[in-house]
Design a protein around this motif. Structure first.
Motif, PDB file in Angstrom:
ATOM      1  N   LEU A  11      14.663  21.137  23.759  1.00 43.94           N
ATOM      2  CA  LEU A  11      16.004  20.744  24.068  1.00 43.94           C
ATOM      3  C   LEU A  11      16.180  21.301  25.524  1.00 43.94           C
ATOM      4  CD1 LEU A  11      18.138  18.407  24.718  1.00 43.94           C
ATOM      5  CD2 LEU A  11      19.660  20.095  22.826  1.00 43.94           C
ATOM      6  N   VAL A  12      16.248  22.719  24.669  1.00 46.65           N
ATOM      7  CA  VAL A  12      16.443  23.886  26.229  1.00 46.65           C
ATOM      8  C   VAL A  12      15.553  23.766  27.509  1.00 46.65           C
ATOM      9  CG1 VAL A  12      17.047  26.549  26.439  1.00 46.65           C
ATOM     10  CG2 VAL A  12      18.397  25.411  24.311  1.00 46.65           C
ATOM     11  N   ILE A  13      14.535  23.728  26.963  1.00 55.28           N
ATOM     12  CA  ILE A  13      12.983  23.722  27.904  1.00 55.28           C
ATOM     13  C   ILE A  13      14.002  22.903  29.079  1.00 55.28           C
ATOM     14  CG2 ILE A  13      10.875  23.366  28.222  1.00 55.28           C
ATOM     15  CD1 ILE A  13      10.667  25.531  25.889  1.00 55.28           C
ATOM     16  N   VAL A  14      13.486  21.578  28.593  1.00 56.90           N
ATOM     17  CA  VAL A  14      13.872  20.524  29.041  1.00 56.90           C
ATOM     18  C   VAL A  14      15.526  20.232  30.285  1.00 56.90           C
ATOM     19  CG1 VAL A  14      14.825  17.987  28.746  1.00 56.90           C
ATOM     20  CG2 VAL A  14      13.076  18.800  27.768  1.00 56.90           C
ATOM     21  N   VAL A  15      16.583  20.604  29.755  1.00 57.92           N
ATOM     22  CA  VAL A  15      17.672  21.429  29.920  1.00 57.92           C
ATOM     23  C   VAL A  15      17.347  21.983  31.080  1.00 57.92           C
ATOM     24  CG1 VAL A  15      20.207  22.031  29.900  1.00 57.92           C
ATOM     25  CG2 VAL A  15      19.350  20.263  28.265  1.00 57.92           C
ATOM     26  N   CYS A  16      16.766  23.250  31.162  1.00 59.76           N
ATOM     27  CA  CYS A  16      16.361  24.402  32.525  1.00 59.76           C
ATOM     28  C   CYS A  16      15.617  23.451  33.359  1.00 59.76           C
ATOM     29  CB  CYS A  16      15.176  25.152  31.549  1.00 59.76           C
ATOM     30  SG  CYS A  16      16.780  26.735  30.630  1.00 59.76           S
ATOM     31  N   LEU A  17      15.280  23.337  32.835  1.00 63.92           N
ATOM     32  CA  LEU A  17      13.732  21.894  34.171  1.00 63.92           C
ATOM     33  C   LEU A  17      14.429  21.063  34.659  1.00 63.92           C
ATOM     34  CD1 LEU A  17      10.423  21.644  32.083  1.00 63.92           C
ATOM     35  CD2 LEU A  17      10.848  23.562  34.091  1.00 63.92           C
ATOM     36  N   ALA A  18      15.431  20.400  34.266  1.00 61.10           N
ATOM     37  CA  ALA A  18      16.148  19.205  34.866  1.00 61.10           C
ATOM     38  C   ALA A  18      17.197  19.481  35.270  1.00 61.10           C
ATOM     39  CB  ALA A  18      17.319  18.404  33.797  1.00 61.10           C
ATOM     40  N   MET A  19      17.471  21.111  35.599  1.00 61.63           N
ATOM     41  CA  MET A  19      18.995  21.444  36.663  1.00 61.63           C
ATOM     42  C   MET A  19      17.930  22.686  37.538  1.00 61.63           C
ATOM     43  SD  MET A  19      21.198  23.703  33.779  1.00 61.63           S
ATOM     44  CE  MET A  19      21.700  24.778  34.524  1.00 61.63           C
ATOM     45  N   LEU A  20      16.616  22.733  37.260  1.00 56.17           N
ATOM     46  CA  LEU A  20      15.771  23.801  38.084  1.00 56.17           C
ATOM     47  C   LEU A  20      15.430  22.381  39.674  1.00 56.17           C
ATOM     48  CD1 LEU A  20      13.707  26.110  38.911  1.00 56.17           C
ATOM     49  CD2 LEU A  20      12.539  24.404  37.966  1.00 56.17           C
ATOM     50  N   TYR A  21      15.377  21.688  39.519  1.00 61.40           N
ATOM     51  CA  TYR A  21      15.509  21.023  40.479  1.00 61.40           C
ATOM     52  C   TYR A  21      16.666  21.184  41.629  1.00 61.40           C
ATOM     53  CZ  TYR A  21      14.466  16.946  44.061  1.00 61.40           C
ATOM     54  OH  TYR A  21      14.020  16.023  45.203  1.00 61.40           O
ATOM     55  N   PRO A  22      17.562  20.310  40.858  1.00 53.35           N
ATOM     56  CA  PRO A  22      19.013  20.570  41.842  1.00 53.35           C
ATOM     57  C   PRO A  22      19.481  21.666  42.066  1.00 53.35           C
ATOM     58  CG  PRO A  22      19.293  19.302  40.107  1.00 53.35           C
ATOM     59  CD  PRO A  22      18.135  19.776  40.060  1.00 53.35           C
ATOM     60  N   TYR A  23      19.113  22.393  41.560  1.00 54.37           N
ATOM     61  CA  TYR A  23      18.881  24.532  42.383  1.00 54.37           C
ATOM     62  C   TYR A  23      18.024  24.621  43.288  1.00 54.37           C
ATOM     63  CZ  TYR A  23      20.881  28.833  40.855  1.00 54.37           C
ATOM     64  OH  TYR A  23      22.180  29.916  40.133  1.00 54.37           O
ATOM     65  N   VAL A  24      16.968  24.403  42.976  1.00 54.93           N
ATOM     66  CA  VAL A  24      15.878  24.832  44.517  1.00 54.93           C
ATOM     67  C   VAL A  24      16.647  23.429  45.416  1.00 54.93           C
ATOM     68  CG1 VAL A  24      13.796  24.290  45.169  1.00 54.93           C
ATOM     69  CG2 VAL A  24      14.223  25.391  42.828  1.00 54.93           C
ATOM     70  N   ARG A  25      17.266  22.480  44.924  1.00 51.37           N
ATOM     71  CA  ARG A  25      17.392  21.663  46.633  1.00 51.37           C
ATOM     72  C   ARG A  25      18.808  22.330  46.880  1.00 51.37           C
ATOM     73  NH1 ARG A  25      15.506  16.927  48.173  1.00 51.37           N
ATOM     74  NH2 ARG A  25      17.522  16.756  49.085  1.00 51.37           N
ATOM     75  N   ILE A  26      19.211  22.689  46.585  1.00 52.10           N
ATOM     76  CA  ILE A  26      20.535  23.210  46.936  1.00 52.10           C
ATOM     77  C   ILE A  26      21.079  24.697  48.067  1.00 52.10           C
ATOM     78  CG2 ILE A  26      23.099  24.634  46.232  1.00 52.10           C
ATOM     79  CD1 ILE A  26      22.915  21.910  44.352  1.00 52.10           C
ATOM     80  N   ILE A  27      19.363  25.775  47.126  1.00 57.20           N
ATOM     81  CA  ILE A  27      19.203  26.776  47.739  1.00 57.20           C
ATOM     82  C   ILE A  27      18.626  26.829  48.897  1.00 57.20           C
ATOM     83  CG2 ILE A  27      18.098  29.007  47.598  1.00 57.20           C
ATOM     84  CD1 ILE A  27      18.370  29.118  44.065  1.00 57.20           C
TER      85      ILE A  27
END
Length: 66
Positions: A11-27
């Motif tokens: 669950l922790v890994i899935v949540v981190c991966l789910a946050m990764l895509y929008p975080y990179v897009r914003i950056i």
């Protein structure tokens, strides 16, 4: 006290991966390298960088109108 089970870690890994895509897009919209996402995993620095990216000029949004 018992340690986290396998499902909790997944669950922790899935949540981190789910946050990764929008975080990179914003950056990337701020004109910076997407590799700045690594700051997401560093405590305290992740909050600081969130504020930096929130208030930096974004070239795609803040460009002058002609």
């Amino acid at each position: 006290m018992h340690s986290m089970g396998l499902w909790a870690w997944l669950l922790v890994i899935v949540v981190c991966l789910a946050m990764l895509y929008p975080y990179v897009r914003i950056i990337r919209r701020t004109g910076h390298s997407g590799w700045w996402f690594i700051t997401m995993f560093v405590p305290i620095l992740n909050v600081i960088m969130l504020w930096v990216f929130a208030f930096v000029k974004w070239p795609t949004v803040d460009r002058p109108v002609r």
